[in-house]
Scaffold this active site. Sequence first.
Site, PDB file in Angstrom:
ATOM      1  N   ASN A   1      -4.884   2.257 -13.682  1.00 45.96           N
ATOM      2  CA  ASN A   1      -3.878   1.422 -13.018  1.00 45.96           C
ATOM      3  C   ASN A   1      -2.516   2.080 -13.153  1.00 45.96           C
ATOM      4  OD1 ASN A   1      -2.795  -0.951 -11.765  1.00 45.96           O
ATOM      5  ND2 ASN A   1      -2.143  -1.682 -13.780  1.00 45.96           N
TER       6      ASN A   1
ATOM      7  N   LYS B   1     -12.860 -17.288 -10.644  1.00 40.17           N
ATOM      8  CA  LYS B   1     -12.924 -16.028 -11.400  1.00 40.17           C
ATOM      9  C   LYS B   1     -14.295 -15.368 -11.210  1.00 40.17           C
ATOM     10  CE  LYS B   1      -9.523 -16.816 -14.980  1.00 40.17           C
ATOM     11  NZ  LYS B   1      -9.309 -17.387 -16.305  1.00 40.17           N
TER      12      LYS B   1
ATOM     13  N   GLY C   1       0.777  -1.243   0.000  1.00 39.81           N
ATOM     14  CA  GLY C   1       0.000   0.000   0.000  1.00 39.81           C
ATOM     15  C   GLY C   1       0.806   1.289   0.000  1.00 39.81           C
ATOM     16  N   SER C   2       2.029   1.267  -0.570  1.00 37.09           N
ATOM     17  CA  SER C   2       2.776   2.530  -0.594  1.00 37.09           C
ATOM     18  C   SER C   2       2.119   3.516  -1.562  1.00 37.09           C
ATOM     19  CB  SER C   2       4.253   2.300  -0.933  1.00 37.09           C
ATOM     20  OG  SER C   2       4.428   1.956  -2.283  1.00 37.09           O
ATOM     21  N   ASN C   3       1.554   3.019  -2.659  1.00 42.38           N
ATOM     22  CA  ASN C   3       0.846   3.924  -3.569  1.00 42.38           C
ATOM     23  C   ASN C   3      -0.426   4.460  -2.925  1.00 42.38           C
ATOM     24  OD1 ASN C   3       1.962   4.389  -6.428  1.00 42.38           O
ATOM     25  ND2 ASN C   3       2.425   2.233  -6.042  1.00 42.38           N
TER      26      ASN C   3
ATOM     27  N   HIS D   1       1.455   0.840 -13.497  1.00 42.38           N
ATOM     28  CA  HIS D   1       2.253  -0.372 -13.713  1.00 42.38           C
ATOM     29  C   HIS D   1       3.742   0.002 -13.696  1.00 42.38           C
ATOM     30  CE1 HIS D   1       3.202  -4.393 -15.004  1.00 42.38           C
ATOM     31  NE2 HIS D   1       4.086  -3.854 -15.823  1.00 42.38           N
TER      32      HIS D   1
ATOM     33  N   MET E   1      -3.570  -7.065  -7.387  1.00 36.95           N
ATOM     34  CA  MET E   1      -2.845  -8.126  -8.094  1.00 36.95           C
ATOM     35  C   MET E   1      -3.758  -9.151  -8.769  1.00 36.95           C
ATOM     36  SD  MET E   1       0.005  -6.893  -7.595  1.00 36.95           S
ATOM     37  CE  MET E   1       1.216  -8.080  -8.127  1.00 36.95           C
ATOM     38  N   ARG E   2      -4.965  -8.746  -9.110  1.00 31.98           N
ATOM     39  CA  ARG E   2      -5.905  -9.682  -9.710  1.00 31.98           C
ATOM     40  C   ARG E   2      -6.417  -9.082 -11.024  1.00 31.98           C
ATOM     41  NH1 ARG E   2      -7.503 -13.899  -7.237  1.00 31.98           N
ATOM     42  NH2 ARG E   2      -6.611 -13.320  -5.233  1.00 31.98           N
TER      43      ARG E   2
END
Length: 224
Positions: A123, A76, A18-20, A125, A101-102
């Site tokens: 997102n 899923k 959770g740094s972002n 990346h 991460m999904r």
Amino acid sequence: MTKTARRTPIAILASGRGSNFEALMTALDQGRFAAEVKALICDKPGAPVLEKARARGIPAILLHQPGPAQPLGERKLHWRDALLRVLEPLDVRFLVLAGYMRILHDDVIEAYRDPRGYARIVNIHPSLLPAFPGLHSYEQAFRHGCKVTGATVHFVEPEMDSGPICAQEAFAIDGCRDADEVERLGLALEHRLYPETLRWILEEKFDLQCRDTNRRRLCCVRPN
Ligand code: GRF
């Protein structure tokens, strides 16, 4: 940013440290972009980001977990339903992925499809996409002997780490001694680039220019 800027309702999705998330919350406190964070949604029990959200008074929602023996196809659908169920009452305009991460199910992406074509899901990346999609991108760049790598903010499409690129920034890694050093530099860049980019994305002040007539969703996004 003026105090009257419209606060776009968002949910932040994260899976781990959770740094972002922290960087986004700090940027919000400092008025570097405007949003109302309705919830932090996490798929991993015990992920540090859950505690970080609680400490900031943000509702932290852990998604309902699938049973251990559920086959892949069912899992899923489980994640799709679990996510849609918590999102519905939140009624947010954008999803902001910060280390989630999904891969999102197509139905989730379609639920946020904008009439202009992109999905209102963003997102960050840790590479210069389309290079190094997937996991451990900073490490991959280091192992390949890349001279530069970077970070990308993009709209989300069903294929992993794909979708219209909103912002991208490179940094030199030629002098880095190991992959950890690359990651340290990369995260510092991410923590600045993500709020900067969300500022104009969440205000929906951007132009889209399609650059591939066969693939409608390959387009260039620029603030206006
Ligand atoms: C970041 O490198 C982000 O770009 C990627 O996953 C990592 C999450 O780190 N999508 P953190 O949980 O925000 O510290």
